[in-house]
Design an enzyme around this catalytic site. Structure first.
Site, mmCIF file in Angstrom:
data_model
loop_
_atom_site.group_PDB
_atom_site.id
_atom_site.type_symbol
_atom_site.label_atom_id
_atom_site.label_comp_id
_atom_site.label_asym_id
_atom_site.label_seq_id
_atom_site.Cartn_x
_atom_site.Cartn_y
_atom_site.Cartn_z
ATOM 1 N N LYS A 236 0.830 -1.211 0.000
ATOM 2 C CA LYS A 236 0.000 0.000 0.000
ATOM 3 C C LYS A 236 0.860 1.254 0.000
ATOM 4 O O LYS A 236 0.521 2.247 -0.650
ATOM 5 C CB LYS A 236 -0.952 -0.001 1.202
ATOM 6 C CG LYS A 236 -2.077 -0.990 1.020
ATOM 7 C CD LYS A 236 -3.238 -0.725 1.960
ATOM 8 C CE LYS A 236 -4.346 -1.739 1.721
ATOM 9 N NZ LYS A 236 -5.365 -1.733 2.763
ATOM 10 N N LYS B 273 -4.960 -9.833 -6.105
ATOM 11 C CA LYS B 273 -6.109 -10.279 -5.323
ATOM 12 C C LYS B 273 -7.365 -9.512 -5.721
ATOM 13 O O LYS B 273 -7.305 -8.317 -6.005
ATOM 14 C CB LYS B 273 -5.784 -9.999 -3.841
ATOM 15 C CG LYS B 273 -6.854 -10.377 -2.875
ATOM 16 C CD LYS B 273 -6.474 -9.993 -1.451
ATOM 17 C CE LYS B 273 -6.813 -8.542 -1.130
ATOM 18 N NZ LYS B 273 -6.836 -8.236 0.311
ATOM 19 N N LYS C 107 -11.712 -5.197 -2.409
ATOM 20 C CA LYS C 107 -12.567 -4.021 -2.393
ATOM 21 C C LYS C 107 -11.652 -2.866 -2.712
ATOM 22 O O LYS C 107 -10.639 -2.699 -2.055
ATOM 23 C CB LYS C 107 -13.065 -3.740 -0.975
ATOM 24 C CG LYS C 107 -13.621 -4.864 -0.219
ATOM 25 C CD LYS C 107 -14.290 -4.275 1.027
ATOM 26 C CE LYS C 107 -14.287 -5.214 2.187
ATOM 27 N NZ LYS C 107 -13.046 -5.151 2.956
#
Ligand code: AMP
Ligand code: TRP
Length: 341
Positions: free
Chosen positions: A122, A207, A210
């Protein structure tokens, strides 16, 4: 109404959670929620939590977090969690999580937090866009450890992406116990046999997750309408070649479809590969299987969403039970480190 219930006292204590950072996906459903419903709530003494404090680790809109928290809780019930069998609640309704998180920050080292793969990924994504990250994104595994350890949890049913965080939780439990005396149960992660990592249909090496605000075509959401699900699956990226084989490394797109089909039909991805002669028929059957698996969840969600009073009462009752379960252990941890009388 919800007061009397028989907890599966003989089974293990189970805890798991889902973040309200976006609409829940097929990955959440196959990797986690479905097993919570079919296995975990039946075997043991289980708690399932919408971890709203975790949603504040990234840029967030207050109204959206509130709506998504409610939607996630409603979806857990729609998926089949029964308030008579398990405890369903919202993390921020129970103060013990934040309270224990601080002690976990005092147990962990900054180096082990910085080594978390999810954090590194991230940070890299945001750095590429010239953005900074919130400090809480770094300390998030301390909060997750607190979620788990506050309840004396033995098993944590999660998808493969959470294995490293549960491993860190184990390390923190062991270290705390060694330093301050036996306080925490050392938990272990459990993963589903198939679909422990559902991949994005457009980018089968990442992956299915969301994502913030935008809705992605490679991501099937639990509440997508049947036609939308069909379109997304039929447009899934497949790999070179045309025969169907299960080769996750060489052909991640086809392997992902086989995994999803296997998870939806209780089959085996390798055996299923042999049953298909073309990508087209594999996609069609996968689309049908996903639609069938999600249909009852979507229908129950619509009914429950219309009954706000019921969902509120479940969450109120769940928070009360959770608080009573967590409080003594968190107090014991505070005492162990030299605080409280
Ligand atoms: P999150 O959406 O990150 O809060 O994840 C909630 C649960 O769903 C966790 O147990 C995750 O491991 C699981 N999960 C999320 N995405 C996937 C995926 N693509 N495949 C399998 N499991 C997933
Ligand atoms: N970090 C988990 C995820 O992103 C969600 C989570 C928070 C969780 N606390 C937890 C999962 C405790 C299991 C147990 O999916």
């Amino acid at each position: 109404m919800l007061g009397s219930r028989a907890l599966g006292a003989a089974g293990p204590r189970v805890f798991s959670g889902v973040q309200p950072t976006g609409h829940l996906t097929l990955g959440n459903y196959l990797g986690a929620m479905r097993r919570w419903v079919e296995v975990d709530q039946r075997r043991g003494d289980a708690l399932f939590c919408v971890v709203d404090l975790h949603a504040l680790t990234v840029e967030h809109d207050p109204g959206r977090v509130r709506r998504l928290t409610r939607q996630a809780a409603t979806l857990l019930l729609a998926a089949g969690l029964e308030p008579e069998r398990c405890t369903v609640f919202v993390q921020s309704h129970v103060d013990e999580h934040a309270r224990l998180s601080y002690l976990m920050e005092c147990t962990a080292s900054d180096g082990e937090m910085r080594r978390m793969v999810q954090y590194k990924e991230k940070v890299a994504q945001r750095a590429a866009r010239g953005e900074s990250v919130r400090l809480s994104l770094l300390t998030y595994p301390a909060l997750m450890a607190a979620d788990i350890l506050a309840y004396g949890t033995q098993e944590v049913p999660v998808g493969a992406d959470q294995a490293q965080h549960v491993e860190l939780t184990r390390d923190l439990a062991v270290r705390f116990n060694q330093r301050y005396g036996e306080t925490f149960v050392v938990p272990r992660a459990t993963h589903p046999k198939v679909a422990e990592r559902v991949m994005d249909l457009q980018e089968p090496t990442s992956k299915m997750g969301k994502s913030g605000q935008e809705r992605k075509t490679g991501v099937v959401y639990v509440l997508d309408e049947a036609e939308v699900v069909r379109k997304k699956v039929m447009r899934a990226v497949t790999d070179g070649g045309s025969d169907v084989a299960y080769e996750p490394e060489e052909r991640p797109g086809v392997a992902n479809l086989l995994n999803v089909l296997a998870a939806c039909t209780e089959g085996d991805p390798r055996e299923l590969a042999g049953a298909y002669g073309s990508y087209g028929s594999l996609k069609k059957d996968t689309a049908d299987a996903v639609v069938e698996v999600l249909r009852p969840v979507r229908e129950r969600h619509a009914a429950l969403a219309a009954d706000a009073g019921y969902v509120d009462s479940v969450l109120r009752d769940g928070a009360e039970r959770a608080r009573a379960m967590a409080r003594p252990r968190v107090d014991a941890a505070y005492r162990a480190v030299g605080l409280l009388a």
